[in-house]
Write an enzyme that holds these catalytic residues in place. Structure first.
Site, PDB file in Angstrom:
ATOM      1  N   THR A 144      -4.013  -0.774  -2.591  1.00  0.00           N
ATOM      2  CA  THR A 144      -3.922   0.666  -2.803  1.00  0.00           C
ATOM      3  C   THR A 144      -5.244   1.119  -3.406  1.00  0.00           C
ATOM      4  OG1 THR A 144      -1.544   0.508  -3.204  1.00  0.00           O
ATOM      5  CG2 THR A 144      -2.634   2.532  -3.894  1.00  0.00           C
ATOM      6  N   LYS A 218       0.262   6.017   0.977  1.00  0.00           N
ATOM      7  CA  LYS A 218       0.669   5.142  -0.121  1.00  0.00           C
ATOM      8  C   LYS A 218       0.618   5.878  -1.463  1.00  0.00           C
ATOM      9  CE  LYS A 218       1.753   1.657  -2.675  1.00  0.00           C
ATOM     10  NZ  LYS A 218       0.980   0.405  -2.765  1.00  0.00           N
ATOM     11  N   LYS A 286      -3.696   2.625 -12.343  1.00  0.00           N
ATOM     12  CA  LYS A 286      -4.818   2.862 -11.428  1.00  0.00           C
ATOM     13  C   LYS A 286      -4.399   3.756 -10.270  1.00  0.00           C
ATOM     14  CE  LYS A 286      -5.258   0.073  -8.222  1.00  0.00           C
ATOM     15  NZ  LYS A 286      -4.796  -0.115  -6.821  1.00  0.00           N
TER      16      LYS A 286
END
Length: 348
Positions: A144, A218, A286
Protein backbone atom coordinates in the site's frame (compact mmCIF):
# COMPACT_ATOMS: atom_id res chain seq x y z
CA UNK A 1 8.92 -20.87 -24.48
CA UNK A 2 9.91 -18.61 -21.55
CA UNK A 3 7.84 -15.51 -20.84
CA UNK A 4 10.39 -12.96 -22.08
CA UNK A 5 11.70 -15.07 -24.95
CA UNK A 6 8.17 -15.30 -26.29
CA UNK A 7 7.85 -11.51 -26.34
CA UNK A 8 11.32 -10.81 -27.67
CA UNK A 9 11.03 -13.40 -30.45
CA UNK A 10 8.24 -11.40 -32.08
CA UNK A 11 9.43 -9.09 -34.91
CA UNK A 12 9.98 -5.47 -33.96
CA UNK A 13 8.17 -2.75 -35.87
CA UNK A 14 10.23 -1.05 -38.54
CA UNK A 15 10.46 2.50 -39.74
CA UNK A 16 9.54 3.30 -43.34
CA UNK A 17 13.07 4.63 -43.61
CA UNK A 18 15.95 2.49 -42.46
CA UNK A 19 17.82 5.67 -41.55
CA UNK A 20 15.31 6.54 -38.81
CA UNK A 21 15.97 4.55 -35.60
CA UNK A 22 13.19 3.03 -33.55
CA UNK A 23 12.03 5.32 -30.77
CA UNK A 24 11.54 4.13 -27.21
CA UNK A 25 7.85 4.95 -27.57
CA UNK A 26 7.43 2.71 -30.61
CA UNK A 27 9.26 -0.16 -28.91
CA UNK A 28 7.11 0.17 -25.79
CA UNK A 29 3.96 0.30 -27.92
CA UNK A 30 5.08 -2.81 -29.75
CA UNK A 31 5.82 -4.62 -26.51
CA UNK A 32 2.35 -3.77 -25.26
CA UNK A 33 0.82 -5.27 -28.41
CA UNK A 34 3.16 -8.24 -28.16
CA UNK A 35 2.13 -8.93 -24.58
CA UNK A 36 -1.53 -8.92 -25.56
CA UNK A 37 -0.74 -11.35 -28.40
CA UNK A 38 1.37 -13.53 -26.12
CA UNK A 39 -1.43 -13.63 -23.55
CA UNK A 40 -3.65 -15.30 -26.13
CA UNK A 41 -0.94 -17.58 -27.49
CA UNK A 42 0.55 -18.86 -24.25
CA UNK A 43 -0.90 -18.07 -20.81
CA UNK A 44 1.42 -17.51 -17.87
CA UNK A 45 2.34 -20.83 -16.28
CA UNK A 46 5.14 -22.38 -14.21
CA UNK A 47 6.73 -23.65 -17.43
CA UNK A 48 7.24 -20.22 -18.99
CA UNK A 49 7.34 -17.67 -16.16
CA UNK A 50 10.00 -17.15 -13.50
CA UNK A 51 8.85 -15.27 -10.42
CA UNK A 52 10.78 -12.90 -8.18
CA UNK A 53 9.43 -12.00 -4.74
CA UNK A 54 10.63 -9.07 -2.62
CA UNK A 55 9.35 -8.93 0.97
CA UNK A 56 8.63 -12.03 3.05
CA UNK A 57 6.93 -10.55 6.10
CA UNK A 58 3.52 -11.32 7.63
CA UNK A 59 1.74 -11.15 4.28
CA UNK A 60 4.44 -11.81 1.72
CA UNK A 61 5.65 -15.11 3.12
CA UNK A 62 2.25 -16.79 2.77
CA UNK A 63 1.55 -15.23 -0.63
CA UNK A 64 4.88 -16.31 -2.07
CA UNK A 65 4.40 -19.82 -0.70
CA UNK A 66 1.17 -20.19 -2.68
CA UNK A 67 3.02 -19.52 -5.93
CA UNK A 68 5.73 -21.99 -5.02
CA UNK A 69 3.14 -24.65 -4.23
CA UNK A 70 1.59 -23.97 -7.63
CA UNK A 71 4.91 -24.96 -9.21
CA UNK A 72 6.49 -21.59 -10.03
CA UNK A 73 10.25 -21.19 -9.79
CA UNK A 74 10.73 -18.37 -7.28
CA UNK A 75 13.70 -16.21 -6.35
CA UNK A 76 13.32 -14.16 -3.18
CA UNK A 77 14.93 -11.14 -1.56
CA UNK A 78 14.37 -9.95 2.00
CA UNK A 79 16.51 -7.66 4.11
CA UNK A 80 16.09 -9.96 7.14
CA UNK A 81 17.13 -13.37 5.86
CA UNK A 82 15.57 -15.25 8.80
CA UNK A 83 12.11 -14.15 7.67
CA UNK A 84 12.77 -15.77 4.30
CA UNK A 85 14.07 -19.06 5.71
CA UNK A 86 10.75 -20.97 5.52
CA UNK A 87 10.57 -20.19 1.79
CA UNK A 88 14.21 -21.15 1.27
CA UNK A 89 13.45 -24.44 3.00
CA UNK A 90 10.64 -24.96 0.47
CA UNK A 91 13.11 -24.55 -2.39
CA UNK A 92 13.11 -20.84 -3.20
CA UNK A 93 16.33 -19.32 -4.54
CA UNK A 94 17.88 -16.37 -2.74
CA UNK A 95 19.16 -13.21 -4.43
CA UNK A 96 21.60 -10.75 -2.92
CA UNK A 97 19.69 -7.69 -4.15
CA UNK A 98 16.47 -6.73 -5.91
CA UNK A 99 18.53 -6.12 -9.06
CA UNK A 100 20.00 -9.63 -8.94
CA UNK A 101 16.54 -11.04 -8.30
CA UNK A 102 15.03 -9.23 -11.28
CA UNK A 103 17.76 -10.44 -13.61
CA UNK A 104 16.52 -13.98 -12.92
CA UNK A 105 12.80 -13.19 -13.13
CA UNK A 106 10.07 -12.43 -15.64
CA UNK A 107 7.56 -11.09 -13.09
CA UNK A 108 8.74 -9.39 -9.88
CA UNK A 109 6.35 -9.01 -6.96
CA UNK A 110 7.08 -6.66 -4.06
CA UNK A 111 5.26 -6.21 -0.77
CA UNK A 112 7.28 -4.12 1.65
CA UNK A 113 6.56 -1.61 4.40
CA UNK A 114 6.65 2.00 3.26
CA UNK A 115 6.76 4.05 0.03
CA UNK A 116 10.45 4.74 0.68
CA UNK A 117 11.04 0.98 0.72
CA UNK A 118 9.14 0.59 -2.55
CA UNK A 119 11.26 3.28 -4.18
CA UNK A 120 14.44 1.65 -2.90
CA UNK A 121 13.73 -1.94 -3.95
CA UNK A 122 12.24 -1.05 -7.34
CA UNK A 123 13.80 2.21 -8.58
CA UNK A 124 17.25 2.50 -7.00
CA UNK A 125 19.55 2.77 -10.04
CA UNK A 126 22.32 0.67 -8.51
CA UNK A 127 20.35 -2.08 -6.76
CA UNK A 128 16.66 -1.75 -7.66
CA UNK A 129 14.66 -4.41 -9.48
CA UNK A 130 13.87 -2.28 -12.53
CA UNK A 131 17.59 -1.92 -13.30
CA UNK A 132 17.87 -5.71 -13.55
CA UNK A 133 14.62 -6.44 -15.37
CA UNK A 134 14.80 -7.38 -19.05
CA UNK A 135 12.48 -5.71 -21.61
CA UNK A 136 9.01 -7.20 -21.39
CA UNK A 137 9.35 -7.96 -17.68
CA UNK A 138 6.70 -6.90 -15.19
CA UNK A 139 6.88 -5.26 -11.76
CA UNK A 140 3.90 -5.94 -9.49
CA UNK A 141 3.94 -3.81 -6.34
CA UNK A 142 1.49 -5.09 -3.73
CA UNK A 143 2.53 -2.62 -1.04
CA UNK A 144 0.00 0.00 0.00
CA UNK A 145 1.80 3.10 -1.25
CA UNK A 146 1.45 6.53 -2.83
CA UNK A 147 -0.62 6.61 -6.04
CA UNK A 148 1.87 9.12 -7.46
CA UNK A 149 4.73 6.69 -6.83
CA UNK A 150 2.79 3.94 -8.63
CA UNK A 151 2.45 6.24 -11.65
CA UNK A 152 6.16 7.07 -11.49
CA UNK A 153 7.10 3.39 -11.41
CA UNK A 154 4.84 2.72 -14.39
CA UNK A 155 6.47 5.54 -16.34
CA UNK A 156 9.99 4.39 -15.45
CA UNK A 157 9.15 0.80 -16.39
CA UNK A 158 7.70 1.88 -19.74
CA UNK A 159 10.86 3.85 -20.55
CA UNK A 160 12.79 0.58 -20.28
CA UNK A 161 10.32 -1.48 -22.31
CA UNK A 162 8.88 -3.08 -19.15
CA UNK A 163 5.51 -2.99 -17.42
CA UNK A 164 4.27 -2.15 -13.96
CA UNK A 165 1.09 -3.00 -12.05
CA UNK A 166 0.16 -1.51 -8.68
CA UNK A 167 -1.77 -4.27 -6.91
CA UNK A 168 -2.21 -3.65 -3.17
CA UNK A 169 -4.28 -6.19 -1.28
CA UNK A 170 -6.86 -6.40 1.49
CA UNK A 171 -7.69 -9.34 3.71
CA UNK A 172 -4.95 -9.39 6.31
CA UNK A 173 -2.82 -12.33 7.34
CA UNK A 174 -5.75 -14.74 7.15
CA UNK A 175 -6.52 -13.67 3.61
CA UNK A 176 -2.87 -14.17 2.70
CA UNK A 177 -2.75 -17.63 4.31
CA UNK A 178 -6.05 -18.73 2.73
CA UNK A 179 -5.40 -17.15 -0.68
CA UNK A 180 -8.60 -15.13 -0.38
CA UNK A 181 -7.16 -11.63 -0.71
CA UNK A 182 -8.93 -8.82 -2.54
CA UNK A 183 -6.39 -7.50 -5.06
CA UNK A 184 -6.81 -3.97 -6.44
CA UNK A 185 -4.95 -3.70 -9.75
CA UNK A 186 -3.91 -0.55 -11.58
CA UNK A 187 -2.05 -0.44 -14.88
CA UNK A 188 -2.44 -1.77 -18.40
CA UNK A 189 -5.53 -4.01 -18.42
CA UNK A 190 -4.03 -6.51 -20.86
CA UNK A 191 -1.02 -6.96 -18.56
CA UNK A 192 -3.30 -7.51 -15.55
CA UNK A 193 -5.25 -10.12 -17.52
CA UNK A 194 -2.04 -11.87 -18.51
CA UNK A 195 -0.98 -12.08 -14.87
CA UNK A 196 -4.31 -13.50 -13.70
CA UNK A 197 -2.94 -17.09 -13.43
CA UNK A 198 -0.53 -15.73 -10.81
CA UNK A 199 -3.07 -13.54 -9.04
CA UNK A 200 -5.54 -16.43 -8.86
CA UNK A 201 -3.23 -18.23 -6.41
CA UNK A 202 -3.39 -15.22 -4.07
CA UNK A 203 -7.05 -14.19 -4.20
CA UNK A 204 -9.39 -12.31 -6.51
CA UNK A 205 -8.01 -9.58 -8.75
CA UNK A 206 -10.13 -6.51 -9.40
CA UNK A 207 -9.05 -4.22 -12.25
CA UNK A 208 -9.48 -0.61 -11.10
CA UNK A 209 -8.00 1.43 -13.96
CA UNK A 210 -4.68 2.88 -15.08
CA UNK A 211 -1.45 3.32 -13.08
CA UNK A 212 -2.15 4.38 -9.48
CA UNK A 213 -5.82 3.38 -9.50
CA UNK A 214 -5.08 0.21 -7.54
CA UNK A 215 -3.54 2.36 -4.83
CA UNK A 216 -6.49 4.76 -4.79
CA UNK A 217 -8.85 1.79 -4.35
CA UNK A 218 -6.78 0.37 -1.50
CA UNK A 219 -6.66 3.73 0.28
CA UNK A 220 -10.45 4.04 0.05
CA UNK A 221 -10.59 0.50 1.46
CA UNK A 222 -8.40 1.57 4.40
CA UNK A 223 -10.69 4.53 5.15
CA UNK A 224 -13.64 2.14 5.46
CA UNK A 225 -11.67 -0.32 7.59
CA UNK A 226 -10.50 2.42 9.98
CA UNK A 227 -14.01 3.66 10.71
CA UNK A 228 -15.41 0.12 10.86
CA UNK A 229 -12.79 -0.97 13.39
CA UNK A 230 -13.45 2.10 15.51
CA UNK A 231 -17.19 1.41 15.42
CA UNK A 232 -16.66 -2.24 16.36
CA UNK A 233 -14.50 -1.37 19.35
CA UNK A 234 -16.77 1.44 20.55
CA UNK A 235 -19.72 -0.95 20.36
CA UNK A 236 -17.81 -3.54 22.38
CA UNK A 237 -16.88 -0.95 25.00
CA UNK A 238 -20.48 0.21 25.28
CA UNK A 239 -21.76 -3.37 25.56
CA UNK A 240 -19.23 -4.10 28.30
CA UNK A 241 -20.02 -1.00 30.35
CA UNK A 242 -23.76 -1.66 30.05
CA UNK A 243 -23.34 -5.07 31.66
CA UNK A 244 -23.61 -7.32 28.62
CA UNK A 245 -21.51 -10.43 28.07
CA UNK A 246 -19.45 -9.12 25.15
CA UNK A 247 -18.87 -12.54 23.57
CA UNK A 248 -22.61 -13.21 23.50
CA UNK A 249 -23.20 -9.71 22.17
CA UNK A 250 -20.75 -10.17 19.29
CA UNK A 251 -22.32 -13.49 18.37
CA UNK A 252 -25.77 -11.89 18.43
CA UNK A 253 -24.87 -9.05 16.06
CA UNK A 254 -22.71 -11.11 13.67
CA UNK A 255 -25.66 -12.05 11.44
CA UNK A 256 -27.39 -8.67 11.62
CA UNK A 257 -26.76 -5.31 10.02
CA UNK A 258 -23.79 -4.68 12.33
CA UNK A 259 -21.98 -7.78 11.10
CA UNK A 260 -18.75 -7.05 9.24
CA UNK A 261 -15.50 -8.56 8.07
CA UNK A 262 -13.75 -6.68 10.89
CA UNK A 263 -16.05 -8.37 13.41
CA UNK A 264 -15.42 -11.79 11.85
CA UNK A 265 -11.65 -11.38 11.73
CA UNK A 266 -10.98 -9.47 14.93
CA UNK A 267 -13.87 -9.71 17.39
CA UNK A 268 -12.67 -12.90 19.06
CA UNK A 269 -9.03 -11.81 18.87
CA UNK A 270 -9.85 -8.62 20.79
CA UNK A 271 -11.70 -10.58 23.46
CA UNK A 272 -8.72 -12.94 23.85
CA UNK A 273 -6.33 -9.96 24.08
CA UNK A 274 -4.64 -11.35 20.96
CA UNK A 275 -2.93 -8.36 19.42
CA UNK A 276 -0.53 -10.24 17.16
CA UNK A 277 -0.23 -8.36 13.89
CA UNK A 278 -2.14 -9.50 10.87
CA UNK A 279 -1.52 -5.92 9.77
CA UNK A 280 0.82 -3.68 11.76
CA UNK A 281 -0.39 -0.49 13.45
CA UNK A 282 2.74 1.22 12.07
CA UNK A 283 1.72 0.35 8.52
CA UNK A 284 -1.88 1.36 9.11
CA UNK A 285 -0.80 4.77 10.43
CA UNK A 286 1.25 5.10 7.24
CA UNK A 287 -1.76 4.19 5.09
CA UNK A 288 -4.09 6.62 6.82
CA UNK A 289 -1.46 9.33 6.58
CA UNK A 290 -1.27 8.82 2.81
CA UNK A 291 -5.08 9.01 2.72
CA UNK A 292 -5.04 12.36 4.53
CA UNK A 293 -2.40 13.75 2.16
CA UNK A 294 -4.47 12.67 -0.83
CA UNK A 295 -7.58 14.23 0.75
CA UNK A 296 -5.71 17.51 1.13
CA UNK A 297 -4.76 17.38 -2.55
CA UNK A 298 -8.42 16.75 -3.45
CA UNK A 299 -9.82 19.38 -1.09
CA UNK A 300 -11.76 16.62 0.63
CA UNK A 301 -12.78 16.67 4.31
CA UNK A 302 -13.14 13.23 5.95
CA UNK A 303 -13.35 13.81 9.73
CA UNK A 304 -13.86 10.13 10.54
CA UNK A 305 -10.59 9.29 8.79
CA UNK A 306 -8.76 12.05 10.66
CA UNK A 307 -10.07 10.84 14.03
CA UNK A 308 -9.16 7.23 13.35
CA UNK A 309 -5.65 8.25 12.29
CA UNK A 310 -5.16 10.18 15.54
CA UNK A 311 -6.34 7.23 17.66
CA UNK A 312 -4.00 4.85 15.84
CA UNK A 313 -1.19 7.39 16.17
CA UNK A 314 -1.75 7.23 19.93
CA UNK A 315 -0.99 3.50 19.82
CA UNK A 316 2.25 4.22 18.00
CA UNK A 317 3.15 6.90 20.58
CA UNK A 318 2.71 4.29 23.33
CA UNK A 319 5.21 1.99 21.62
CA UNK A 320 2.50 -0.31 20.26
CA UNK A 321 3.16 0.17 16.55
CA UNK A 322 4.14 -3.45 16.00
CA UNK A 323 0.80 -4.72 17.29
CA UNK A 324 -2.11 -5.53 14.99
CA UNK A 325 -4.79 -3.00 14.08
CA UNK A 326 -7.23 -4.68 16.51
CA UNK A 327 -5.06 -3.23 19.31
CA UNK A 328 -7.06 -0.02 18.88
CA UNK A 329 -9.04 -1.32 21.87
CA UNK A 330 -6.07 -0.27 24.04
CA UNK A 331 -6.50 3.38 23.09
CA UNK A 332 -10.22 3.30 23.94
CA UNK A 333 -9.49 1.53 27.22
CA UNK A 334 -7.00 4.22 28.21
CA UNK A 335 -9.46 6.98 27.32
CA UNK A 336 -12.11 5.39 29.55
CA UNK A 337 -9.88 3.96 32.29
CA UNK A 338 -11.38 0.50 31.83
CA UNK A 339 -10.11 -2.88 30.66
CA UNK A 340 -12.53 -5.04 28.70
CA UNK A 341 -12.73 -8.59 30.05
CA UNK A 342 -13.49 -11.50 27.71
CA UNK A 343 -16.62 -12.98 29.26
CA UNK A 344 -17.66 -10.86 32.18
CA UNK A 345 -19.41 -7.55 32.63
CA UNK A 346 -18.06 -4.80 34.92
CA UNK A 347 -19.21 -4.90 38.48
CA UNK A 348 -22.01 -2.45 39.17
Amino acid sequence: MPFLKLLLSLPLPHSPSTTIPLTAISIVAHLRRSMATAAVAEPVSPSNTRVGWIGTGVMGRSMCAHLMKAGYTVTIFNRTISKAQPLLDMGAHHASSPLALASQSDVVFSIVGFPSDVRSVLLDPSSGALSGLRPGGVLVDMTTSDPSLAAEIASSAASRGCFSVDAPVSGGDRGAKNATLAIFAGGDESVVRRLNPLFSHLGKVNYMGGPGKGQYAKLANQIIIASTMLGLIEGMMYAYKSGLDVALFLNAISTGAAGSKSLDLYGSRILKRDFEAGFFVNHFVKDLGICLIECQKMGLSLPGLALAQQLYLSLKAHGEGNLGTQALILTLERLNNVTLQPSSAPSS
